[in-house]
Write a protein that holds these residues in place. Structure first.
Motif, PDB file in Angstrom:
ATOM      1  N   ALA A 311       0.833  -1.205   0.000  1.00 18.80           N
ATOM      2  CA  ALA A 311       0.000   0.000   0.000  1.00 18.80           C
ATOM      3  C   ALA A 311       0.867   1.255   0.000  1.00 18.80           C
ATOM      4  O   ALA A 311       0.532   2.259  -0.641  1.00 18.80           O
ATOM      5  N   ARG A 314       2.196   1.701  -3.428  1.00 21.36           N
ATOM      6  CA  ARG A 314       1.136   2.169  -4.318  1.00 21.36           C
ATOM      7  C   ARG A 314       0.960   3.687  -4.215  1.00 21.36           C
ATOM      8  O   ARG A 314       0.638   4.360  -5.195  1.00 21.36           O
ATOM      9  N   SER A 315       1.163   4.229  -3.024  1.00 17.71           N
ATOM     10  CA  SER A 315       0.958   5.669  -2.836  1.00 17.71           C
ATOM     11  C   SER A 315       2.002   6.510  -3.556  1.00 17.71           C
ATOM     12  O   SER A 315       1.805   7.703  -3.774  1.00 17.71           O
ATOM     13  N   ARG A 395      -5.624  11.115   0.338  1.00 16.75           N
ATOM     14  CA  ARG A 395      -6.758  10.804   1.200  1.00 16.75           C
ATOM     15  C   ARG A 395      -8.038  11.424   0.638  1.00 16.75           C
ATOM     16  O   ARG A 395      -7.985  12.340  -0.188  1.00 16.75           O
ATOM     17  N   GLU A 396      -9.162  10.943   1.106  1.00 11.66           N
ATOM     18  CA  GLU A 396     -10.453  11.513   0.714  1.00 11.66           C
ATOM     19  C   GLU A 396     -10.579  12.909   1.299  1.00 11.66           C
ATOM     20  O   GLU A 396     -10.203  13.152   2.457  1.00 11.66           O
ATOM     21  N   TYR A 429     -10.159  -0.406   7.850  1.00 11.41           N
ATOM     22  CA  TYR A 429      -9.178   0.567   7.367  1.00 11.41           C
ATOM     23  C   TYR A 429      -8.409  -0.060   6.202  1.00 11.41           C
ATOM     24  O   TYR A 429      -7.220  -0.379   6.295  1.00 11.41           O
ATOM     25  N   ASN A 430      -9.108  -0.227   5.106  1.00 12.61           N
ATOM     26  CA  ASN A 430      -8.549  -0.943   3.962  1.00 12.61           C
ATOM     27  C   ASN A 430      -7.461  -0.157   3.237  1.00 12.61           C
ATOM     28  O   ASN A 430      -6.681  -0.731   2.471  1.00 12.61           O
ATOM     29  N   GLU A 431      -7.425   1.164   3.469  1.00 13.54           N
ATOM     30  CA  GLU A 431      -6.412   1.999   2.813  1.00 13.54           C
ATOM     31  C   GLU A 431      -5.114   2.072   3.626  1.00 13.54           C
ATOM     32  O   GLU A 431      -4.129   2.657   3.187  1.00 13.54           O
ATOM     33  N   PHE A 447      -3.337   5.680   8.218  1.00 12.65           N
ATOM     34  CA  PHE A 447      -4.695   5.473   7.727  1.00 12.65           C
ATOM     35  C   PHE A 447      -5.419   6.809   7.749  1.00 12.65           C
ATOM     36  O   PHE A 447      -4.929   7.781   8.339  1.00 12.65           O
ATOM     37  N   THR A 448      -6.558   6.869   7.087  1.00  8.45           N
ATOM     38  CA  THR A 448      -7.316   8.115   7.040  1.00  8.45           C
ATOM     39  C   THR A 448      -8.575   7.988   7.871  1.00  8.45           C
ATOM     40  O   THR A 448      -9.163   6.912   7.985  1.00  8.45           O
TER      41      THR A 448
END
Length: 946
Positions: A311, A314-315, A395-396, A429-431, A447-448
């Protein structure tokens, strides 16, 4: 509005300190209520301090009036320990004296220096400080020591605790102590004998409690900043050693660090790094465990091992610097960034081979490759250091990015990490992602979180309780390995340490600060829900800056950071204004907008250097230009259009004004002119621009000179500045920049071409800086059209002697013309055509903000070094703050940005840059005559005899 004891405190402290450094207004108190954590408190009073005496004065009065105080350095702390709802004492960037011992084994630092600045001081001696947090470029020494911040390479052997030599401290009532001075210690024994006896008793009780002592020994075999540094109680017998080591990691709850003296460590220059991709996180963790055990056994040398899970990769996989193949990895691939350092290149080769052999048994998805290339491994580490902010950027909108910081015993690293990943899934917290200092068993997980919804807050609470039980109870790890307890983990210290150890921590706090006035709520906090209180909103405000997570990495580069606001503060205030508007509180929002105008808009240089320090390239300067655009009135827009359409007349008017000013200067003399113009400026409330003795005279170029025809052609576009601003009356040079540039080009064998309608042409920069977008585009398009004609559709390269204008053309033009500023042009075309002879006079150069953004600083140093034997590069000046004409209208910005310049360049005889307006302020505040680099090239070169 202050009232009660706070009003009394303000009235009294205002008599003792500079009023301009004391803030009670809503704009500044809110701005300083922001740190890098996800908590917010708004202080009632903010005081910027420049020295220890000011801190002592504040503490003495606050203690007498029983008002709490919090210390703040750079505010890069992540756990909420740098915020306050009472008195916030800020160590300013002027709190920065230092001393290096004769043998370079010790460095004494005041709290306002950054870690990077400390290392720059030590670099010429092959030394550095031990702590190396990812935030080292922005984090200040006061915060690094107070939080026992460590990092990627220092582990537990070179952190502040282990490399501490001595301290100067200020206690709750203003009392001072220098632990390196026998006289100071003698006086402290006399005045604080009971305190020292109490400290010795706590240490004795700890040493004599076998179970507690054993727990402390075990807990500090791994990274641990959760609670106080209880290891001080068992590691030392001398009460002053115990005292100063307790201050490390105490987060401003016990005393203020006036100065810290570190034992320096070797900075080995022979390094190699590898980014190795393992099949999954378990395989990577098993490799880490083997590396750690081998290092402890002395069979290999490895200095750092950083883990990045899939993850995390990926970022950053879309970063242009990252290899394309990362995007093709499956969901389990995990990377280790490994570094080894050596005393020689030969030793480095041996170490690399040993590491390759050790890692050969593990399953990797790409071949192991160690690089010695500085640019390559520096890029790896830059990406790793920017991983946390980069995650926040994706993040969202409206959510907060949270980074937690745990450490596990190395032998249980793999199973603990797998369990942590399962907790992510359990709580949705899948992200979430994991990265960190794997060699020390220290992981950060990110996490967000949306704190605006009650159910989301409950989810966060449930998740954190599960994490606490897993890390602290099941695996007996650290809940805070290096970020400090803050408010974030204060509620869980007893869970990690147990009742006996926690009671010992309470005894320590009570001994140092019985009234709980120093940073209350941090570390010792009996509120079981402290981690859920005072959560920071992250309202959307503008696409240009919404990615910001308020980490503060941008702040050291900002020229206004000591006079008004920083980029982070500008963003947080814009978020507040947007939030108020969304809530219908329009009157309050307007009040903030009015307060923001000077600090946020007028005194922003809009240099965009903040984007170069930001891991995700957020450009607060672009936000400022957008706000200026929004403020443009129809009348101002009409005037700008008239100026754009009549540019030759505008330049004529500029020449007339410069000529008039210099004529009056010649008649009155410098002293009288300075006095007169200062008086007029004061009477006008700042409406009349500031006059400087380095104000250029008027000039007018002549492009009709004789020259030989040549196959080597160059199109020279003289900037507006070169066409209107000449040398000043204080200047030591005899010729104008245009003439010198022409001579250099002729000397190199070029035939010089000029675009048609030159007097009407402009790149658009003067309009862009004020927000006039339409006029900027109009002038830019005009210029591109004329340059395409004269360059035969881009076949002939273009030179502009001013870097700012060059970058504007590169940014705005749609065609692929080859456009150069002086530095790269000289290195590409002049070096081969000219012979250089270095001068003996030491010189200094100023790499202006545009040149830095173009990535040309190192090239500038290289070019200058071809011309002079000694080149001085002032480390404390990035952007000069002149910002076009802002240096005339808001000269305080220029003065503040250059406050360290004179000291930095005191050994220089000559000074050079690539922008006329920058050179005005640089000359005034350095005492040197700054000129274009072309003057130096002309002086030190001659045509090659081919």
């Amino acid at each position: 509005m202050l009232e009660g004891k706070y009003l009394d405190f303000f009235n009294q402290i205002s008599q003792k300190l500079k009023k301009e450094n004391i803030f009670t207004d809503k704009l500044h108190t809110y701005a300083y209520g922001t740190d890098a954590s996800f908590y917010r408190l708004t202080p009632k009073i903010v005081i910027k301090t420049d020295n220890a005496d000011e801190v002592a004065t504040i503490l003495e009065l606050a203690h007498e009036m029983e008002l709490s105080s919090t210390f703040r350095a750079a505010g890069t702390s992540l756990s909420g320990q740098a915020i306050s709802d009472s008195i916030l004492i800020v160590t300013s960037r002027n709190f920065r004296d230092f001393r290096v011992s004769d043998d370079k084994s010790l460095i004494s630092l005041e709290p306002g220096l950054t870690g990077l600045e400390a290392n720059n001081i030590l670099a010429p001696f092959g030394k550095k400080i031990g702590p190396d947090p990812a935030s080292i470029n922005a984090a200040m020494i006061g915060g690094i020591a107070a939080n026992n911040a460590s990092g990627m390479c220092c582990g537990i052997s070179q952190n502040s605790y282990k490399t501490l030599s001595s301290m100067k401290l200020i206690f709750k009532d203003g009392t001072k102590l220098d632990t390196a001075c026998e006289e100071s210690k003698k006086a402290f024994r006399k005045s604080h004998g009971d305190f020292l006896q109490g400290l010795k008793q706590i240490a004795s009780d700890t040493v004599n409690d076998e179970e507690l002592r054993a727990k402390i020994e075990k807990k500090f075999k791994i990274k641990n900043t959760c609670g106080y540094s209880l290891n001080a109680l068992i590691d030392f017998e001398d009460e002053f050693e115990i005292l100063q080591h307790l201050i490390i990691g105490s987060e401003g709850t016990l005393a203020f660090i006036e100065e810290i003296t570190y034992q320096t460590v070797e900075d080995l220059k022979d390094k190699s790094s590898a980014l190795i991709y393992f099949k999954d996180v378990e395989e990577a963790c098993n490799a880490v465990t083997k590396l750690k055990l081998a290092r402890e056994a002395g069979t290999i040398i490895v200095d750092a091992v950083e883990l990045m899970d899939r993850a995390g990769l990926r970022s950053i996989e879309n970063d242009p610097a990252m290899p394309e193949y990362i995007k093709d990895f499956d969901e389990n691939v995990t990377a280790l960034l490994i570094e080894t350092r050596a005393v020689s290149d030969e030793a480095l080769d041996v170490q690399i081979k040993q590491l390759e052999e050790l890692l050969a048994e593990f399953k990797v998805v790409r071949d192991i490759y160690f690089t010695k290339d500085v640019a390559e491994y520096t890029l790896y580490w830059k990406i790793r250091k920017g991983l946390f902010p980069a995650v926040g950027a994706v993040r969202e909108l409206g959510t907060t990015v949270i980074i937690e910081d745990v450490a596990y015993p190395i032998e249980r690293l793999a199973e603990a990490t797998l369990e942590l990943q399962e907790l992510f899934k359990k709580h949705g917290y899948n992200e979430a992602l994991i990265f960190g200092h794997a060699l020390e068993g220290n992981f950060h997980f990110v996490f967000t979180q949306d704190f605006s919804i009650e159910s989301e807050v409950k989810r966060y609470d449930a998740f954190m309780n599960d994490v606490v039980n897993s890390v602290a109870v099941k695996y007996e790890g650290s809940l805070k390995a290096e970020h400090g307890t803050g408010r974030n983990m204060a509620a869980f210290i007893e869970v990690e340490w147990g009742k006996t150890a926690y009671e010992m921590m309470k005894r320590i706090k009570n001994l140092f600060d019985p009234k709980n006035l120093l940073n209350p709520g941090v570390i010792i906090n009996d509120d079981a829900e402290a981690h859920l209180k005072n959560l920071k909103p992250m309202a959307a405000t503008n696409d240009l800056v919404d990615k910001c997570i308020e980490c503060g990495f941008c702040e050291p580069t900002c020229p206004s950071n000591d006079i008004t606001l920083t980029p982070r503060q500008r963003i947080t205030l814009n978020r507040l204004i947007s939030q108020l508007e969304s809530e219908g509180k329009l009157e309050e929002a307007k009040e903030y907008k009015d307060l923001y105008q000077y600090d946020g808009v007028d005194t922003c240089a809009a240099c965009s250097l903040c984007a170069t320090a930001c891991p995700v390239k957020i450009d607060t300067g672009a936000l400022t230009k957008h706000l200026r655009y929004e403020q443009i009135t129809p009348r101002a827009n009409s005037i700008a259009t008239k100026i754009a359409n009549n540019y030759a007349s505008t330049l004529s008017g500029m020449r007339f004004g410069l000529g008039g000013a210099n004529l009056v200067h010649k008649i009155l003399g410098t002293a009288s002119m300075n006095s007169l113009t200062s008086t007029f400026r004061e009477w006008s409330g700042g409406a009349i621009p500031k006059w400087s003795p380095y104000l250029p005279k008027a000039t007018n170029i002549d492009i009709t000179f004789e020259q030989k025809s040549s196959d080597k052609k160059i199109v020279y576009f003289p900037s507006c500045l070169a066409r209107s601003m000449g040398k000043s009356s204080e200047s030591s040079v005899e010729e104008e920049l245009f003439d010198v540039t022409v001579r250099v080009l002729k000397k190199a064998g070029f035939q010089i071409l000029f675009p048609d309608n030159l007097n009407e042409l402009c790149c658009g920069t003067p309009f862009a800086s004020k927000g006039f977008k339409e006029q900027e585009k109009m002038k830019s398009d005009e210029l591109e059209k004329e340059l395409l004609k004269i360059t035969n559709n881009g076949e002939i390269p273009v030179l502009c002697e001013t870097g700012t204008c060059t970058k504007k053309m590169l940014d705005n033009f749609s065609s692929n013309m080859k456009i150069y500023e002086p530095i790269d042009f000289s290195l590409e075309y002049l070096v081969d055509a000219l012979e250089f002879e270095k001068i003996d006079d030491p010189i200094t150069i100023h790499t202006n903000c545009t040149t830095r953004k173009m990535g040309l600083h190192e090239n500038f140093v290289k070019l200058a070094s071809m011309c002079a034997k000694k080149v001085i590069v002032p480390e404390n000046v990035k952007c000069c703050g002149f910002a076009g004409d802002r240096g005339f209208n808001f000269p305080e910005l220029n003065k503040s940005a250059l406050r360290f310049l004179k000291d930095d360049v005191k050994d220089a005889k000559l000074a050079f840059s690539t922008s006329k307006t920058c050179e005005i302020g640089l000359s005034e505040y350095s005492g040197l005559d700054y000129n274009s680099i072309f003057y130096l090239i002309d002086r030190t070169s001659k045509a090659k005899n081919i």
